[in-house]
Design an enzyme around this catalytic site. Structure first.
Site, PDB file in Angstrom:
ATOM      1  N   GLY A 252       0.981  -1.274   0.029  1.00 33.27           N
ATOM      2  CA  GLY A 252      -0.012  -0.265   0.022  1.00 33.27           C
ATOM      3  C   GLY A 252       0.772   1.282   0.024  1.00 33.27           C
ATOM      4  N   ARG A 253       0.453   2.224   0.436  1.00 32.58           N
ATOM      5  CA  ARG A 253       1.137   3.665   0.566  1.00 32.58           C
ATOM      6  C   ARG A 253       2.487   3.653   1.166  1.00 32.58           C
ATOM      7  NH1 ARG A 253      -4.449   5.924   1.201  1.00 32.58           N
ATOM      8  NH2 ARG A 253      -4.022   4.887   3.293  1.00 32.58           N
ATOM      9  N   ILE A 254       2.348   2.935   2.445  1.00 34.97           N
ATOM     10  CA  ILE A 254       3.592   2.856   3.284  1.00 34.97           C
ATOM     11  C   ILE A 254       4.554   1.923   2.560  1.00 34.97           C
ATOM     12  CG2 ILE A 254       4.570   2.417   5.510  1.00 34.97           C
ATOM     13  CD1 ILE A 254       1.903   3.550   6.595  1.00 34.97           C
TER      14      ILE A 254
ATOM     15  N   THR B 126       6.212  -2.538  11.611  1.00 34.05           N
ATOM     16  CA  THR B 126       5.810  -1.334  11.616  1.00 34.05           C
ATOM     17  C   THR B 126       4.257  -1.239  11.477  1.00 34.05           C
ATOM     18  OG1 THR B 126       6.257  -0.557   9.434  1.00 34.05           O
ATOM     19  CG2 THR B 126       7.755   0.008  11.321  1.00 34.05           C
ATOM     20  N   SER B 127       3.679  -2.510  11.440  1.00 37.98           N
ATOM     21  CA  SER B 127       2.137  -2.271  10.980  1.00 37.98           C
ATOM     22  C   SER B 127       1.085  -2.369  12.362  1.00 37.98           C
ATOM     23  CB  SER B 127       1.832  -3.503  10.074  1.00 37.98           C
ATOM     24  OG  SER B 127       1.895  -4.868  10.529  1.00 37.98           O
ATOM     25  N   ARG B 128       0.918  -3.850  12.874  1.00 39.70           N
ATOM     26  CA  ARG B 128       0.255  -3.808  13.817  1.00 39.70           C
ATOM     27  C   ARG B 128       0.974  -5.093  14.589  1.00 39.70           C
ATOM     28  NH1 ARG B 128      -0.931   0.816  13.839  1.00 39.70           N
ATOM     29  NH2 ARG B 128      -3.418   1.401  13.636  1.00 39.70           N
TER      30      ARG B 128
ATOM     31  N   GLU C 254       0.773  -4.937  23.422  1.00 41.55           N
ATOM     32  CA  GLU C 254       1.124  -3.735  23.296  1.00 41.55           C
ATOM     33  C   GLU C 254       0.489  -2.709  24.228  1.00 41.55           C
ATOM     34  OE1 GLU C 254       1.744  -2.108  19.304  1.00 41.55           O
ATOM     35  OE2 GLU C 254       1.162  -0.145  19.828  1.00 41.55           O
TER      36      GLU C 254
ATOM     37  N   HIS D  91       6.047   1.970  19.268  1.00 45.85           N
ATOM     38  CA  HIS D  91       4.964   2.391  18.456  1.00 45.85           C
ATOM     39  C   HIS D  91       5.279   4.080  18.093  1.00 45.85           C
ATOM     40  CE1 HIS D  91       0.862   1.173  16.842  1.00 45.85           C
ATOM     41  NE2 HIS D  91       1.332   2.291  15.834  1.00 45.85           N
TER      42      HIS D  91
ATOM     43  N   ALA E 139       6.355   4.980  14.768  1.00 49.45           N
ATOM     44  CA  ALA E 139       6.692   5.236  13.222  1.00 49.45           C
ATOM     45  C   ALA E 139       6.199   6.534  12.680  1.00 49.45           C
ATOM     46  CB  ALA E 139       6.027   4.182  12.620  1.00 49.45           C
TER      47      ALA E 139
HETATM   48  C1  DGY Z   1      -1.505   4.611  12.513  1.00 50.53           C
HETATM   49  O1  DGY Z   1      -1.868   5.828  12.195  1.00 50.53           O
HETATM   50  O2  DGY Z   1      -2.209   3.618  12.356  1.00 50.53           O
HETATM   51  C2  DGY Z   1      -0.015   4.330  13.389  1.00 50.53           C
HETATM   52  O3  DGY Z   1       0.068   3.067  13.873  1.00 50.53           O
HETATM   53  C3  DGY Z   1       0.188   5.244  14.305  1.00 50.53           C
HETATM   54  O4  DGY Z   1       0.396   6.559  13.634  1.00 50.53           O
END
Ligand code: DGY
Length: 328
Positions: A157-159, A238-240, A269, A288, A290
């Site tokens: 996706g975007r990231i 860096t997702s969930r 978390e 968390h 990012a």
């Molecule tokens: C989001 O926006 O979903 C990130 O995990 C926190 O900025």
């Protein structure tokens, strides 16, 4: 003039909070820790709008506790797995999120984790601080090259795409797996080549996760997935947190099944002090962060405020994740 009542579940940057305060009768939770469930249920009673965070579970019970006048939920995040969308839609409540503005900042951190893992930055800094640095050593803290390595992006996706752009600058080979992307296997998406998840796991030196959390991605990276990775591979998340099975990850890191994990998100978390993952020298965990740059968090605050205020005015949210609420 009567102002709409809103509950804001944490102090967010001024750019957005000011907008909310000007237009609303705003109750802003001032504590560092999120309101407890009981407090949340109490504070939402009678509100017209809720500006919440990924740490606040927003479900049917909470929306009903707010009452029928609740007309917008604005989440200060791009991810919205903390909100029961079906329950919101059933009640005709639009839910907003903050896409786009955090893409580059999040990709920056994902790339920083890749670099930190490959070049043993945390160990190196600890070594110097501990007074152990006595000479230049031919065998000291040898790591792995990032340039020329294969990066596997799970979720383009975007990231994921922003990370692929960074990787291109480092001459990395980029492959990706994305269940939601239409392109055929082996077909380029920019410089990234599509493959199956199994191929990605087997070929990547770095596996970076960029999928939203859903029933389909919960524990996507489990013992079986980890067993398909290279023994030298690094896992970056860096997702969930729940996209990775923490117990399976611990086993993989202790048995040498993979070499390193760099995590911005964890399950659970926050990770409690003393959690077994924190005892491992080959596991780097950051809290968390990012999207945590001043500029990005300010943009997120403005976007969250704009979603909230649009909903309160009865207008379509600029960024709505359940647009079906607007269908007749
Ligand atoms: C989001 O926006 O979903 C990130 O995990 C926190 O900025």
């Amino acid at each position: 003039m009567h102002k709409p009542k809103v509950f804001v579940t944490r102090v967010i940057p001024d750019g957005g909070l000011d907008l909310v305060r000007q237009a609303c009768d705003a109750d802003v939770w001032q504590e560092e820790l999120p309101p407890t469930r009981l407090v949340l249920l109490e504070r939402v009673r009678g509100v017209d709008g809720l500006l919440c965070l990924l740490t606040d579970p927003v479900d049917a019970e909470l929306m009903d506790a707010a009452g029928q006048q609740l007309r917008v939920v604005s989440n200060f995040a791009v991810g919205y797995d903390n909100v029961d969308l079906r329950a919101a839609t059933a009640r005709g409540i639009p839910v907003g999120n903050t896409p786009g503005v955090l893409t580059e900042t999040t990709a920056d951190l994902a790339f920083a984790l890749i670099m930190a893992a490959a070049r043993r930055l945390v160990e190196g800094a600890g070594y110097v601080r501990a007074g152990l640095w006595r000479t230049w050593g031919p065998m000291l803290l040898l790591g792995h090259d990032v340039h020329g390595a294969t990066l596997g992006i799970v979720g383009l996706g975007r990231i994921g795409q922003a990370l692929a752009r960074r990787a291109a600058g480092f001459s990395m080979k980029v492959i990706y797996y994305d269940p939601y992307c239409d392109g055929e296997k082996g077909v380029d998406q920019g410089a990234a080549v599509r493959c199956t998840l199994d191929e990605l796991l087997a070929e990547s030196d770095f596996v970076s996760l960029h999928v939203p959390l859903s029933a389909a991605t919960h524990h996507l990276i489990d013992a079986s997935a980890l067993s398909k990775m290279k023994r030298t591979a690094v896992l970056v998340n860096t997702s969930r947190g729940p996209v990775v099975d923490s117990d399976a990850l611990y086993e993989a890191l202790t048995s040498g099944q993979i070499s390193y994990a760099a995590l911005d998100v964890t399950e659970p978390e926050p990770l409690p002090a003393g959690h077994k993952l924190l005892t491992l020298p080959n596991c780097l965990v950051v809290p968390h962060i990012a999207s945590a740059s001043w500029a990005t968090r300010t943009r997120m605050a403005v976007m969250a405020a704009e979603n909230l205020l649009a909903g309160l005015r009865g207008e379509r949210l600029p960024n709505c994740v359940n647009p079906e609420v607007y269908e007749p």
